[in-house]
Scaffold this active site. Structure first.
Site, mmCIF file in Angstrom:
data_model
loop_
_atom_site.group_PDB
_atom_site.id
_atom_site.type_symbol
_atom_site.label_atom_id
_atom_site.label_comp_id
_atom_site.label_asym_id
_atom_site.label_seq_id
_atom_site.Cartn_x
_atom_site.Cartn_y
_atom_site.Cartn_z
ATOM 1 C CG HIS A 95 -1.710 -1.171 1.440
ATOM 2 N ND1 HIS A 95 -2.665 -1.582 0.546
ATOM 3 C CD2 HIS A 95 -1.713 -2.088 2.436
ATOM 4 C CE1 HIS A 95 -3.219 -2.698 0.989
ATOM 5 N NE2 HIS A 95 -2.665 -3.031 2.131
ATOM 6 C CD GLU A 113 -2.756 -3.870 5.752
ATOM 7 O OE1 GLU A 113 -3.445 -3.172 4.982
ATOM 8 O OE2 GLU A 113 -2.526 -5.058 5.560
ATOM 9 C CG HIS A 170 0.991 -6.547 3.346
ATOM 10 N ND1 HIS A 170 1.272 -5.356 2.738
ATOM 11 C CD2 HIS A 170 -0.356 -6.621 3.393
ATOM 12 C CE1 HIS A 170 0.144 -4.740 2.451
ATOM 13 N NE2 HIS A 170 -0.869 -5.486 2.823
ATOM 14 N NE ARG A 190 -4.231 -8.880 -7.181
ATOM 15 C CZ ARG A 190 -5.259 -8.425 -7.890
ATOM 16 N NH1 ARG A 190 -5.133 -8.193 -9.178
ATOM 17 N NH2 ARG A 190 -6.418 -8.198 -7.317
HETATM 18 ZN ZN ZN Z 1 -2.920 -4.805 3.149
#
Ligand code: ZN
Length: 310
Positions: A95, A113, A170, A190
């Site tokens: 991200h 996150e 991740h 991605r």
């Molecule tokens: Zn994520």
């Protein structure tokens, strides 16, 4: 006095299954992967389940009743709590941070996150970070498609905790159930999908944006940066304290009085059941203790994940 109970938004995903039934949810299909438990994001805006504000969306509560959230500034409710249950491996992703997302994704927030592992099958691993020593090495490993050498895998078990800063490669694997606390953003690049076919085709990758945002080399993040708000609540175990959020775990055994000493508190019941004030709660319940509520009383036997915005 306000506790806002939320109806979660359930999401079908190609890697989902039926494990979210364990949290008491009625599943709309056999491949549900995500429960957005506390969210005001346009891709899953939770409704208030009952009480004075029944039926209102969390986004409109944020827009029209900012006093309940201590008048915290910002156009969008800042956090999002999800339970993610993976039957199959998720694609490997990364991200952007706030400034990259703002410039390249129509003013969106970036995404930091963190994950509390609720369950993991034996011998399950998780992908966090990568093995390139520099940006140049990262770019050539991506160009040469050396993803298996690139990704950094670690074994996991129930109760583990991971902080995923923007720019961190991740992914969770099949057999993993996590509670995710994140900035309210849905921007994902991605990097690698294990060359799997979806309806006979490879899913789209976002390699250029991934190269832009992946931080090299990977550095394990500090969990307790500090300098942000602490709590008076003795039973709270701090899992992480960052610029955007603080997350705690709290185990209740009998009666527990909890002071609402933050802007507001996001609460998810991850195990057990009981009461919060006069309301029945159980594994899978999600609610917000608002600013006008000085304290709440929990009764029962349960584990909670509690978060707040910093
Ligand atoms: Zn994520």
């Amino acid at each position: 006095m306000s506790i806002l109970f939320l109806n979660p938004v359930l999401k079908d995903t190609i890697w989902g299954g039926t494990r979210l039934k364990e949290f008491g949810y009625d599943l709309p299909s056999d491949h549900v992967g995500e429960c957005w438990g506390i969210s005001a994001h346009p891709n899953g805006d939770c409704e208030i389940a009952f009480g004075e504000y029944k039926g209102a969306k969390l986004s409109s509560m944020w827009a029209e009743h900012r006093e309940l959230f201590d008048n915290v500034e910002g156009d969008t409710f800042p956090l999002l709590t999800k339970i993610i249950a993976a039957e199959d491996d998720l694609s490997i992703q990364v991200h952007p941070d706030n400034s990259y997302a703002f410039a390249n994704e129509n003013g969106s927030l970036g995404k930091m996150e963190c994950w509390y592992v609720l369950d993991a099958d034996p011998n399950t691993t998780i992908v966090v970070g990568h093995n390139a020593d520099s940006k140049d090495e990262l770019v050539s490993m991506i160009d040469e498609h050396r993803f298996n050498d690139l990704i950094r895998e670690t074994p996991i078990s129930k109760g583990d905790f991971f902080q995923i800063n923007p720019g961190t490669v991740h992914a969770i694997k099949g057999g993993t159930v996590i509670l995710e606390t994140q900035q309210s953003s849905d921007i994902t690049y991605r990097l690698y999908d294990y060359d799997r076919l979806d309806n006979g085709k490879l899913r789209e990758l976002h390699l250029d944006k991934s190269k832009d945002v992946i931080v090299s080399p990977y550095k394990k993040p500090e969990l307790h940066v500090g300098g942000f708000k602490a709590t008076v609540n003795k039973g709270f175990q701090e899992l992480v304290n960052t610029e955007y959020y603080t997350v705690w775990k709290c185990d209740v055994d009998g009666e527990a009085n909890i002071k609402e000493d933050q802007h507001f508190m996001l609460v998810s019941v991850i195990d057990g059941d009981g009461l919060v004030d006069d309301y029945k709660i159980s594994k899978g319940s999600h609610f917000i203790i608002c600013k006008d509520q000085d304290e709440v009383t929990f009764n029962g036997n349960m584990s909670l994940i509690i978060s707040t915005v910093n």
